[in-house]
Motif scaffolding. Structure first.
Motif, short mmCIF file in Angstrom:
data_model
loop_
_atom_site.label_atom_id
_atom_site.label_comp_id
_atom_site.label_asym_id
_atom_site.label_seq_id
_atom_site.Cartn_x
_atom_site.Cartn_y
_atom_site.Cartn_z
N TRP A 91 -21.99 114.18 80.20
CA TRP A 91 -20.85 114.91 79.67
C TRP A 91 -21.15 115.46 78.28
CZ3 TRP A 91 -19.22 112.63 75.17
CH2 TRP A 91 -19.47 111.26 75.02
N GLU A 107 -14.37 120.13 77.38
CA GLU A 107 -15.07 119.02 78.05
C GLU A 107 -15.87 119.57 79.21
OE1 GLU A 107 -14.11 114.55 79.71
OE2 GLU A 107 -12.46 115.98 79.62
N PHE A 109 -18.38 118.32 82.26
CA PHE A 109 -18.77 117.13 83.00
C PHE A 109 -19.86 117.51 83.99
CE2 PHE A 109 -18.30 113.53 85.82
CZ PHE A 109 -18.04 112.50 84.94
#
Length: 149
Positions: A91, A107, A109
């Protein structure tokens, strides 16, 4: 009077580091670190929005442990944090701060990331500010994205 750029960068990294430490210890009192109107962006499988769940109280630190492996302050308002757990999870978090408060969060991932500066007037010449550090995930095939700032 404006603070020197290196002081702002250091202060921003400290703010982000404090956030991770608070979350790891189960301390949900993070007011003052994050703006109430935080802008959020996520790239990855829907069920992997772990930080959003953590910050909104939908999960606990035992559900997913964010253990940063690297933290890089770039420019005067951006801190990039990267973590991975063996060959399963990778991540990248990109935090944008204004006046010492986190105002934007991106974010990523299981996605390689390259951050490029396209702000010069001549966008034909951009500068790479940051790239994912594959290390123990080097043999893994992941999608790649470019974040232009």
């Amino acid at each position: 009077m404006d603070q020197p750029k290196n002081v702002l960068i250091s202060s921003n990294a400290t703010t982000v580091r404090t956030l991770y430490q608070a979350l790891a210890s189960g301390n949900t009192n993070i007011s003052g670190l994050i703006a109430t109107d935080l802008e959020w962006w996520f790239h990855g499988p829907h069920n992997c929005q772990h930080m959003m769940k953590m910050l909104t109280g939908q999960s606990s630190p035992s559900d997913f442990k964010f253990q940063p492996r690297s933290m890089d302050a770039i420019d005067h308002d951006c801190v990039i944090v990267e973590g991975w757990d063996g060959a399963q999870v990778y991540w990248v978090h990109v935090w944008t701060l204004k006046d010492g408060v986190i105002t934007q969060f991106r974010e990523y991932f299981n996605t390689w990331l390259t951050v490029r500066d396209l702000r010069p007037l001549n966008c034909l010449t951009s500068t790479t500010l940051w790239q994912s550090h594959p290390q123990d995930l080097a043999q893994r095939s992941l999608p790649e994205l470019m974040l232009a700032i």
